[in-house]
Enzyme design. Structure first.
Site, short mmCIF file in Angstrom:
data_model
loop_
_atom_site.label_atom_id
_atom_site.label_comp_id
_atom_site.label_asym_id
_atom_site.label_seq_id
_atom_site.Cartn_x
_atom_site.Cartn_y
_atom_site.Cartn_z
CE LYS A 250 -4.02 2.04 2.24
NZ LYS A 250 -3.66 3.45 2.08
NE ARG A 255 -8.36 3.19 -5.67
CZ ARG A 255 -9.30 2.54 -4.97
NH1 ARG A 255 -9.53 2.88 -3.72
NH2 ARG A 255 -9.99 1.58 -5.51
NE ARG A 270 -11.92 8.07 -1.69
CZ ARG A 270 -11.87 7.80 -0.41
NH1 ARG A 270 -10.70 7.64 0.16
NH2 ARG A 270 -12.94 7.70 0.29
CG PHE A 341 -4.13 -0.96 -7.38
CD1 PHE A 341 -5.51 -0.91 -7.43
CD2 PHE A 341 -3.44 0.13 -6.89
CE1 PHE A 341 -6.20 0.21 -6.98
CE2 PHE A 341 -4.11 1.26 -6.45
CZ PHE A 341 -5.50 1.30 -6.49
NE ARG A 417 -14.90 3.18 3.91
CZ ARG A 417 -13.78 3.78 3.53
NH1 ARG A 417 -12.63 3.16 3.62
NH2 ARG A 417 -13.79 5.01 3.08
CE LYS A 423 -8.45 1.90 5.18
NZ LYS A 423 -8.71 3.26 4.72
#
Length: 559
Positions: A250, A255, A270, A341, A417, A423
């Site tokens: 990470k 992002r 984001r 990713f 989420r 994470k």
DNA sequence: ATTGGCTGCCC
DNA sequence: ATTCTGC
DNA sequence: GCAGAATGGGCAGCCAAT
């Protein structure tokens, strides 16, 4: 549709706490809504002024709004601030002052329509250049001049995106499904792919499921990124994704979603801000390194020290991410790398319903890595907690934030989420800080001190140096207790800010220590939260700046 | 021409 | 970003 | 466990004030 009807609905929603009841109320409201405003109404109900993909914003914050309220109601700035402190809400403040407004004030008695509110918000968002602030104010005041007190409450809250009705997107999604008898899943899907709740409401109303099915993913239409949930450690994270998963480093960056339609490449953040121009390094590299015409890729933009190859502090990336001027100069000092990713779309094919394992494979297939420019995020697939833990420790040694643990079988769920992505970050040391001030809270924290100003001692334990504020980590009971406790320690008060006699010590946890231009110690805590009140310590027992400096140096080693 | 307050958005 | 809370 | 609402630091850009 009269805005007063919407205000009425807002008020009812505010009073109801049951989510089910909120949903049926909204569903009923949407059903009787005229077709031409159903999109606007759905957006407004979800505490939005513009659709998710639309980068416009009003540019009115709480400071400007205070001026607007003062002028519109013929009150003074301090009256507004005082009332705001007491009511904890600028909407309620406007409402109250409007009720008190002298009848002699010029009033415009034409009733406000929802469509007009929407148009005025658009105008407010679009004014720019000299005199823009005054014009924004005038437009907002125009709305308040025609508003009944209750309407004013919600106009103000809407403009500030602080509706406080306990309703946001997903509640409205459910309501849309219920209102127009369409499947919840389809509504969710249409919303996540269009990123336009208003459009979804309108299509659901006018075309039903058939219409919703036609809404699809396409390049240059950014969608909300899937979000990760925090896990305590890699072992737990691995268990959450079913024992086996992808463990990825990470990175501490921003992002980004990279889109290409075969001609152009665009980069979005984001929150769907277009940052293409700020990141020409990424655009050029992607044009060279991706073997596909149309695509949507996802990754982390990271600032790297070109000499050491180590990641730079997040603050340095901020010099790049929203820059409009002097881009080429700063680009040389702070190059940005893209670490990819995920892959959501390739040449006409949407991959959001494809398992992550396969999306990663497609990503590897189309990306030719180029060191220092475009790389794939390092990934290990494992079911061994030890191997995962090794990866975690290696990530930390390299100066990264931690790891992500991903479910290999999971599809891509925008804006959600969930447990498909976890994470894991390390916990740093804590700091014992003296509490020297606070700020009165708003909304559900009205009448309570909502956040606390923290300080540590200098080398000689003579002076207190500020290191930041903390406003999370306390439950409601603690919040009450603290407010009572600190009320006796107030030595100074101006507006919402309060100063305390330095007596109480907070133990505070944080992720990082940064250089600060704002606090007197020159340092600030990143993501501070209260761990506990150190009733057992006196202020003289709190930590000193030396400990802050030591932790800062330790983190610095890695950059 | 420079500084500073405010806002929105990165985390 | 983190954290807490009602459903 | 989800969804919502509190709250954190720091940066660039914009506009107003100096």
């Amino acid at each position: 549709m009269y805005y007063s009807s919407l205000a009425e609905a807002f008020e009812r929603l505010e009073r109801i706490s049951s989510r089910k009841a909120k949903i049926s109320l909204i569903a009923q409201f949407l059903r009787q809504c005229p077709e031409d405003v159903v999109d606007t109404v759905a957006l407004f109900l979800a505490n939005q002024v513009f659709p998710g993909w639309d980068p416009r914003d009003l540019g009115i914050g709480s400071k400007l709004m205070r001026k607007v309220i003062a002028t519109a109601t013929g009150s003074t700035d301090s009256e507004v601030t005082e009332l705001f402190k007491r009511l904890g809400d600028l909407g309620l403040t406007a409402e109250e002052l409007l009720k008190r407004r002298k009848t002699s004030t010029l009033l415009d008695s034409r009733p406000l329509m929802v469509g007009e509110v929407r148009e005025t918000f658009e105008k407010i968002a679009e004014v720019e250049g000299e005199g823009a602030v005054k014009r924004k104010m005038r437009l907002m005041m125009g709305l308040l001049a025609r508003a009944k007190p209750k309407e004013a409450r919600y106009l103000v809250r809407q403009a500030l995106s602080e509706l406080r009705t306990g309703v946001r997107e997903s509640t409205v999604e459910e309501a849309i499904a219920q209102a127009f008898g369409v499947s919840r899943k389809l509504v969710e899907r249409a919303h996540m792919l269009s990123n336009d709740l208003g459009l979804v409401a309108k299509v659901a109303m006018t075309k039903g499921e058939e219409g919703l099915r036609e809404i699809d993913l396409r390049p240059m239409r950014p969608i909300k990124p899937m979000l990760a949930q925090a896990a305590r450690n890699v072992k737990e994270a691995l268990a959450e994704v079913g024992g086996k998963g992808a463990v990825e480093i990470k990175l501490d960056g921003a992002r980004v979603q990279v889109h290409s339609d075969g001609e152009e490449v665009r980069v979005y953040t984001r929150r769907i801000e277009d940052v293409t121009h700020a990141l020409p390094d990424i655009v050029e590299a992607v044009k060279d390194c991706v073997d596909a015409d149309e695509f949507i890729l996802e990754g982390e933009a990271v600032a790297i020290n070109p000499e050491t190859g180590k990641p730079r502090p997040f603050q340095e990336l901020l010099h790049r991410i929203k820059r409009k001027y002097d881009i080429e100069e700063v680009r040389k000092e702070i190059p940005v790398e893209l670490h990819l990713f995920d892959c959501l779309y390739v040449d006409g094919e949407s991959l959001v319903d494809t398992p992550f394992r396969e999306r990663r494979r497609r990503l590897e297939e189309i990306v030719r890595e180029r060191e220092g420019e475009v790389m794939l995020v390092e990934q290990v697939i494992t079911d061994d907690p030890k191997e995962a833990a090794e990866m975690f420790h290696r990530a930390l040694e390299m100066g990264h934030e931690g790891v992500m643990v991903k479910d290999l079988d999971a599809n891509y769920t925008p804006g959600v989420r969930g447990k498909k992505m976890l994470k894991v970050k390390p916990v740093l040391e804590t700091l014992d800080c003296v509490v020297i001030g606070g700020i009165w809270g708003k909304g559900k924290r009205k009448g309570l001190i909502g956040s606390y100003l923290l300080a540590v001692w200098d080398e000689n334990k003579e002076n207190l140096l500020e290191v930041g504020k903390v406003g999370t980590g306390m439950d409601d009971e603690t919040l009450e207790r603290l407010t009572k406790m600190f009320e006796d320690l107030i030595v100074e008060e101006s507006g919402r800010e309060v100063r305390f006699k330095p007596e109480v010590v907070f133990e505070v946890e944080f992720e990082d220590i940064q250089k600060s231009p704002k606090y007197s110690s020159g340092f600030a805590l990143r993501f501070p939260r209260l761990v506990r009140v150190r009733d057992d310590l006196g202020p003289e027992d709190a930590d000193t700046i030396e400990k802050v400096r030591r932790i800062y140096e330790e983190v610095l080693q890695k950059h």
